[in-house]
Design an enzyme around this catalytic site. Structure first.
Site, mmCIF file in Angstrom:
data_model
loop_
_atom_site.group_PDB
_atom_site.id
_atom_site.type_symbol
_atom_site.label_atom_id
_atom_site.label_comp_id
_atom_site.label_asym_id
_atom_site.label_seq_id
_atom_site.Cartn_x
_atom_site.Cartn_y
_atom_site.Cartn_z
ATOM 1 N N GLU A 128 -6.309 11.876 2.648
ATOM 2 C CA GLU A 128 -7.291 11.281 3.570
ATOM 3 C C GLU A 128 -8.263 12.327 4.089
ATOM 4 O O GLU A 128 -7.875 13.432 4.463
ATOM 5 C CB GLU A 128 -6.588 10.585 4.748
ATOM 6 C CG GLU A 128 -7.598 10.031 5.757
ATOM 7 C CD GLU A 128 -7.044 8.964 6.702
ATOM 8 O OE1 GLU A 128 -5.961 8.426 6.439
ATOM 9 O OE2 GLU A 128 -7.718 8.695 7.711
ATOM 10 N N ASP A 182 3.329 5.200 3.772
ATOM 11 C CA ASP A 182 2.066 5.094 4.497
ATOM 12 C C ASP A 182 2.001 6.219 5.550
ATOM 13 O O ASP A 182 2.961 6.414 6.309
ATOM 14 C CB ASP A 182 2.062 3.719 5.197
ATOM 15 C CG ASP A 182 0.711 3.352 5.764
ATOM 16 O OD1 ASP A 182 -0.303 3.873 5.284
ATOM 17 O OD2 ASP A 182 0.681 2.491 6.684
ATOM 18 N N SER A 237 5.796 2.749 6.647
ATOM 19 C CA SER A 237 5.354 3.841 7.518
ATOM 20 C C SER A 237 6.561 4.662 7.971
ATOM 21 O O SER A 237 7.716 4.243 7.795
ATOM 22 C CB SER A 237 4.638 3.283 8.751
ATOM 23 O OG SER A 237 5.576 2.627 9.592
ATOM 24 N N GLY A 290 -4.941 -1.279 14.079
ATOM 25 C CA GLY A 290 -4.597 -2.140 15.205
ATOM 26 C C GLY A 290 -5.441 -3.401 15.313
ATOM 27 O O GLY A 290 -6.245 -3.718 14.431
ATOM 28 N N ILE A 335 -3.224 -3.530 4.985
ATOM 29 C CA ILE A 335 -3.145 -4.614 5.970
ATOM 30 C C ILE A 335 -1.770 -4.628 6.627
ATOM 31 O O ILE A 335 -0.755 -4.836 5.959
ATOM 32 C CB ILE A 335 -3.434 -5.978 5.291
ATOM 33 C CG1 ILE A 335 -4.861 -5.971 4.740
ATOM 34 C CG2 ILE A 335 -3.239 -7.146 6.267
ATOM 35 C CD1 ILE A 335 -5.064 -6.850 3.558
HETATM 36 P P1 13P Z 1 -4.462 -2.550 10.225
HETATM 37 O O1 13P Z 1 -3.958 -2.106 11.556
HETATM 38 O O2 13P Z 1 -5.915 -2.900 10.283
HETATM 39 O O3 13P Z 1 -3.669 -3.656 9.634
HETATM 40 O O4 13P Z 1 -4.357 -1.296 9.221
HETATM 41 C C1 13P Z 1 -3.136 -0.983 8.608
HETATM 42 C C2 13P Z 1 -3.139 0.333 7.933
HETATM 43 O O5 13P Z 1 -4.134 0.988 7.743
HETATM 44 C C3 13P Z 1 -1.849 0.845 7.457
HETATM 45 O O6 13P Z 1 -1.937 2.127 6.962
HETATM 46 O O1 G3H Z 2 -1.425 2.587 9.783
HETATM 47 C C1 G3H Z 2 -0.371 2.388 10.357
HETATM 48 C C2 G3H Z 2 0.466 1.202 10.071
HETATM 49 O O2 G3H Z 2 -0.102 0.052 10.626
HETATM 50 C C3 G3H Z 2 1.884 1.438 10.464
HETATM 51 O O3 G3H Z 2 2.074 1.355 11.831
HETATM 52 O O4 G3H Z 2 3.395 3.367 12.469
HETATM 53 O O5 G3H Z 2 3.423 1.277 13.871
HETATM 54 O O6 G3H Z 2 4.571 1.330 11.644
HETATM 55 P P1 G3H Z 2 3.463 1.881 12.517
HETATM 56 ZN ZN ZN Z 3 -3.408 3.349 7.973
#
Ligand code: 13P
Ligand code: G3H
Ligand code: ZN
Length: 330
Positions: free
Chosen positions: A145, A93, A56, A190, A276
């Protein structure tokens, strides 16, 4: 400019083609540190699963974007050295801008997500198309998305979800040229995906959330047959780990995720990628809290990060085998 091909990554095209035909989903696990990355490679290597290493914007800031890319490269080398013959993709991500996507593509990512879900339909198309045009020059795959997930995280937040409107998907896919599409059918980011009042209590006292909107997914599948769909926010928030956290000084009340059966059902459909992150965070926190509670004199990070890493490896093997169906598909 570094091509992901020279680093040993693959893009997601072939992965998704096989996942679609084989009726399973590729796991996309987020990582921010060395131990999480080791667990992902070991868990997917041991279960012979293809894997998407997911990074991310927050992870790039936390670990340093240069170091993180080299960690990804190191993961491919570690897999080879351990004799794991698994395809590995390095994926951005929730890319928030063309510049972030370009920076990842230029430094060796094999796949990027451009998340324009908060924009108007027309602006989302315009931004996504711009990223696709750049990425495809280098054979990098792009995830777009449509629809907004509920939930709040560091870099990704939305108070309320808006389900994906099936009427928009054909035009979005055709006009942008994306390789896969993340949709909103009731998952969210989350560890608190549903309010307790939205859930029912089962006989074991576990909160059971409402079903995902499989009807929307089916409608989308009919409109863009064979097109790879992505599910974000798909952690199950395993009660066993929430319990360890709460028994060892933590306070995660009413944490609730997506039941494994629903993810299994989704994995058999056009859903080719399941994201995940939270489940990995929960395992880590549970094991670290347990070591701290059991051995208050421990101060060697290897003695608490090591058990967390080993439990995460086990969880990943189990998920690949029993939820995603990706085990044995490498
Ligand atoms: P979770 O918070 O359910 O693990 O989702 C993670 C996610 O979508 C990362 O892009
Ligand atoms: O969808 C988001 C991911 O869980 C990444 O989360 O931005 O806290 O790294 P983050
Ligand atoms: Zn996500």
């Amino acid at each position: 400019m570094v091509s992901y091909k020279t680093l040993g990554f693959v893009n997601t095209k072939e992965m998704f083609k096989k996942a679609m035909a084989g009726k399973y989903a590729i796991p996309a696990y987020n990582f921010n540190n060395m131990e999480q990355l080791q667990a992902i490679i070991d868990g997917c290597g041991q279960s012979k699963s293809p894997v998407i290493l997911q990074v991310s914007k927050g992870a790039r800031q936390y670990a340093n974007e240069v170091l993180l890319r080299y960690m990804g490269q190191g993961a491919v080398e570690m897999a080879k050295a351990k004799g794991y013959s698994i395809p590995v993709a390095l994926h951005l991500d929730h890319g928030d801008s063309f510049e972030t996507c370009k920076s990842c593509i230029d430094s060796g990512f094999s796949s990027v997500m451009i998340d324009g879900s908060h924009l108007s339909f027309a602006e989302n198309i315009e931004l996504t198309k711009k990223v696709v045009e750049y990425a495809h020059q280098f054979d990098v795959t792009v995830e777009g998305e449509l629809g907004v997930l509920a939930g709040v995280e560091d870099e990704v937040s939305s108070e309320h979800s808006h389900y994906t409107q099936p009427a928009e998907v054909e035009e979005f896919v055709a006009k942008t040229g994306v390789d896969s599409l993340a949709i909103s059918i009731g998952t969210s980011h989350g560890a608190f995906k549903f309010k307790p009042e939205q859930c029912t209590l089962n006989a074991d006292g576990v909160l059971v959330p409402p079903e995902l909107r499989f009807d929307i997914l089916e409608e989308i599948e009919k409109l863009i047959p064979g097109f790879p769909i992505v599910l974000h926010g798909s952690s199950s928030v395993v009660p066993q780990y929430v319990k360890i956290i709460n028994e060892n000084g933590g306070k995660l009340d009413a944490a609730v995720g997506i039941p494994a059966e629903q993810l299994r059902k989704a994995a058999k459909s056009a859903v080719c990628k399941i994201n995940i992150d939270s489940d990995g965070r929960l395992v880590f926190t549970a094991l670290i809290r347990k070591v701290f509670a059991d051995k208050p004199g421990e101060f060697d990070p290897r003695k608490y990060l090591g058990p967390a890493r080993d439990e995460l490896t086990k969880m990943i093997v189990d998920k690949n085998k029993t939820v995603l169906g990706s085990a044995g598909q490498a």
